[in-house]
Design a protein around this motif. Structure first.
Motif, mmCIF file in Angstrom:
data_model
loop_
_atom_site.group_PDB
_atom_site.id
_atom_site.type_symbol
_atom_site.label_atom_id
_atom_site.label_comp_id
_atom_site.label_asym_id
_atom_site.label_seq_id
_atom_site.Cartn_x
_atom_site.Cartn_y
_atom_site.Cartn_z
ATOM 1 N N TYR A 195 0.831 -1.211 0.000
ATOM 2 C CA TYR A 195 0.000 0.000 0.000
ATOM 3 C C TYR A 195 0.869 1.265 0.000
ATOM 4 O O TYR A 195 0.507 2.274 -0.594
ATOM 5 N N HIS A 196 2.046 1.212 0.659
ATOM 6 C CA HIS A 196 2.878 2.412 0.838
ATOM 7 C C HIS A 196 3.787 2.595 -0.379
ATOM 8 O O HIS A 196 5.000 2.439 -0.281
ATOM 9 N N VAL A 197 3.204 2.942 -1.522
ATOM 10 C CA VAL A 197 3.995 2.932 -2.754
ATOM 11 C C VAL A 197 5.066 4.028 -2.783
ATOM 12 O O VAL A 197 6.190 3.788 -3.218
ATOM 13 N N ARG A 198 4.736 5.212 -2.315
ATOM 14 C CA ARG A 198 5.733 6.288 -2.382
ATOM 15 C C ARG A 198 6.888 6.029 -1.412
ATOM 16 O O ARG A 198 8.053 6.197 -1.752
ATOM 17 N N GLN A 199 6.541 5.614 -0.198
ATOM 18 C CA GLN A 199 7.587 5.319 0.789
ATOM 19 C C GLN A 199 8.459 4.155 0.322
ATOM 20 O O GLN A 199 9.666 4.145 0.538
ATOM 21 N N LEU A 200 7.797 3.194 -0.313
ATOM 22 C CA LEU A 200 8.520 2.013 -0.790
ATOM 23 C C LEU A 200 9.501 2.410 -1.892
ATOM 24 O O LEU A 200 10.663 1.963 -1.896
ATOM 25 N N THR A 201 9.060 3.253 -2.799
ATOM 26 C CA THR A 201 9.949 3.712 -3.868
ATOM 27 C C THR A 201 11.150 4.444 -3.278
ATOM 28 O O THR A 201 12.295 4.255 -3.702
ATOM 29 N N HIS A 202 10.877 5.256 -2.253
ATOM 30 C CA HIS A 202 11.958 5.980 -1.583
ATOM 31 C C HIS A 202 12.919 4.995 -0.908
ATOM 32 O O HIS A 202 14.148 5.155 -0.985
ATOM 33 N N ALA A 203 12.365 3.986 -0.266
ATOM 34 C CA ALA A 203 13.210 2.997 0.428
ATOM 35 C C ALA A 203 14.069 2.217 -0.570
ATOM 36 O O ALA A 203 15.235 1.934 -0.292
ATOM 37 N N PHE A 204 13.505 1.887 -1.716
ATOM 38 C CA PHE A 204 14.299 1.211 -2.751
ATOM 39 C C PHE A 204 15.483 2.086 -3.164
ATOM 40 O O PHE A 204 16.604 1.609 -3.312
ATOM 41 N N GLY A 205 15.218 3.386 -3.315
ATOM 42 C CA GLY A 205 16.286 4.301 -3.697
ATOM 43 C C GLY A 205 17.374 4.346 -2.641
ATOM 44 O O GLY A 205 18.568 4.312 -2.949
ATOM 45 N N GLU A 206 16.952 4.377 -1.367
ATOM 46 C CA GLU A 206 17.939 4.407 -0.271
ATOM 47 C C GLU A 206 18.772 3.132 -0.250
ATOM 48 O O GLU A 206 19.988 3.167 -0.075
ATOM 49 N N ALA A 207 18.081 2.002 -0.444
ATOM 50 C CA ALA A 207 18.803 0.721 -0.407
ATOM 51 C C ALA A 207 19.775 0.618 -1.582
ATOM 52 O O ALA A 207 20.869 0.075 -1.436
ATOM 53 N N LEU A 208 19.370 1.145 -2.742
ATOM 54 C CA LEU A 208 20.257 1.066 -3.905
ATOM 55 C C LEU A 208 21.523 1.886 -3.687
ATOM 56 O O LEU A 208 22.579 1.561 -4.217
ATOM 57 N N ARG A 209 21.410 2.949 -2.900
ATOM 58 C CA ARG A 209 22.595 3.788 -2.631
ATOM 59 C C ARG A 209 23.410 3.269 -1.453
ATOM 60 O O ARG A 209 24.560 3.646 -1.294
ATOM 61 N N LYS A 210 22.810 2.437 -0.609
ATOM 62 C CA LYS A 210 23.470 2.000 0.620
ATOM 63 C C LYS A 210 24.515 0.927 0.314
ATOM 64 O O LYS A 210 24.305 0.061 -0.520
ATOM 65 N N LYS A 211 25.610 1.004 0.996
ATOM 66 C CA LYS A 211 26.651 0.005 0.832
ATOM 67 C C LYS A 211 26.541 -1.007 1.961
ATOM 68 O O LYS A 211 26.571 -0.625 3.130
#
Lengths: 292, 108
Positions: A183-199
């Motif tokens: 349901y949380h599509v915007r937050q999820l998209t943001h979290a994907f972006g954070e994870a993609l940048r995280k080492k």
């Protein structure tokens, strides 16, 4: 007329999909497609070199993601997405390796691999779509099925304590842990972006409806009903202690980003230790030259 | 059942208070599986199930209040079948709206 039914090619996520395989096999009301949609948009926003992004999946409904994304992808045997991805990352550290799989595959069949990849802090982005059951194989009880829920193998209600996945990931050593729902599509998209940048080992749990097996057996309505339950019962608790995040049958859901910390990754500690021991003899692992 | 664009009910009817259209919704009715996520979670509630069936046997959504769409693209984010998306129109009069993209890639 404003609405057009013939527009396909200009959908912003279409470039990330293998259009010839559409429509996909996921049931009407399943949330996996929504998570893929968010993932594609996160890739779009992250502006990564897509030749260097790899998606690895295991077996299951979510395991089909690797086959639908127009990226380098691999569909591994059951539970072995993380070992394959680990090898991929170590052989070519420049790759961004995403493991996209379901709860049964990642923490059931492949649970051992999951905890050890987190312990070593292998630089993987692990996305776990949790639909509380083994969907593709017929709705058997999973390590995430809540207590009391019905499944094919627990017809009198599940009596096994389910995993609290954020706690499992944090205590095993993950550096980024978040939980959202489809349901949380915007937050999820943001979290994907954070994870993609995280080492390091990043873990995102996504709760998702399984209308055909989990919900029908438990008489919870269709996918939309489950989405409304996610909407009503979710509470954003960023930074909450992960031991408090256990899920109960149709109970409240804590969502948010719980862990975001730094730890040396597997490759860094490997190179550091061998360089310290072998000194000049050591040329570095997997293309990383320590003696520069 | 063909999947030709169908006019939403009320199209062409005089609207008492006309608002400038702010968003355009594109729907691929061939891919839709009728889960209803876009209809339920559209903030201005501009979508509804169409009465027609698509070739998969589902009722795809259609736009019932074009003037209400803000082009927020939440329908596009929710759609599990990649069948709908919306585009925002910024400061343009209604007659210069972007044309719909060609139908290439649409299954027959």
């Amino acid at each position: 007329m404003t609405a057009r039914t013939d527009a396909v090619a200009a959908n912003p996520v279409e470039a990330f999909l293998r259009s010839d395989r559409m429509p996909h096999i996921w049931c009407p009301g399943c949330g996996i497609g929504t998570t893929v949609n968010c993932f594609a948009r996160a890739l779009l926003q992250a502006k990564l070199n897509l030749d260097r992004v790899v998606v690895v999946s295991g077996i299951g409904c979510t395991g089909r993601v690797a086959g639908y994304l127009e990226l380098d992808s691999f569909h591994t045997t059951h539970g072995r997405a993380i070992p394959f991805a680990t090898g991929l990352k170590l052989a070519n550290p420049e790759l961004t390796v995403v493991v996209y799989s379901g709860d049964g595959d990642l923490v059931g069949i492949g649970g051992n691999h999951f905890i050890h990849a987190a312990r070593r802090n292998v630089d993987l982005k692990v996305i776990c779509v949790n639909n509380f059951t083994y969907g593709m194989t017929g709705g058997q009880v999973a390590p995430t099925t809540p207590l009391g829920a019905l499944s094919t193998t627990t017809p009198y209600g599940c009596f096994e304590q389910p995993f609290n996945l954020p706690q499992l990931a944090e205590s095993s050593g993950a550096v980024y842990v978040a939980r959202w729902t489809s349901y949380h599509v915007r937050q999820l998209t943001h979290a994907f972006g954070e994870a993609l940048r995280k080492k390091g080992f990043s873990f995102i749990e996504i709760l998702s409806p399984c209308p055909t097996l989990y919900e029908r057996r438990n008489r919870l309505g269709d996918g939309l009903e489950m989405m409304k339950y996610f909407k009503e019962q979710s509470l954003v608790r960023h930074g909450a202690p992960t031991k408090e995040l256990g899920l109960t049958f149709q109970g409240p859901i804590a969502v948010g980003k719980f862990v975001d910390r730094e730890r040396p990754t597997f490759l860094e500690t490997l190179n550091q230790q061998l360089a310290r021991t072998l000194e000049a003899q050591y040329a570095g692992c997997a293309g990383e030259h320590v003696r520069d | 059942m063909d999947a030709e664009p169908t006019a939403p009910p009320g199209a062409g009817q005089p609207v008492e208070k006309t608002r400038r259209v702010r968003g355009v919704v594109y729907i691929n009715g061939l891919r839709c599986k009728g889960c209803g996520f876009c209809i339920a979670f559209c903030p201005p509630k501009v979508l509804e199930f169409s009465s027609e069936f698509n070739p998969l046997g589902y009722h795809p959504p259609h736009l019932v209040r074009p003037e209400g769409c803000t082009g927020c693209d939440l329908c596009g984010l929710y759609c599990p079948d990649f069948a709908i998306y919306a585009v925002m129109i910024k400061n343009e009069p209604e007659d210069t709206r972007p044309p719909a993209p060609p139908a290439e890639g649409a299954p027959p």
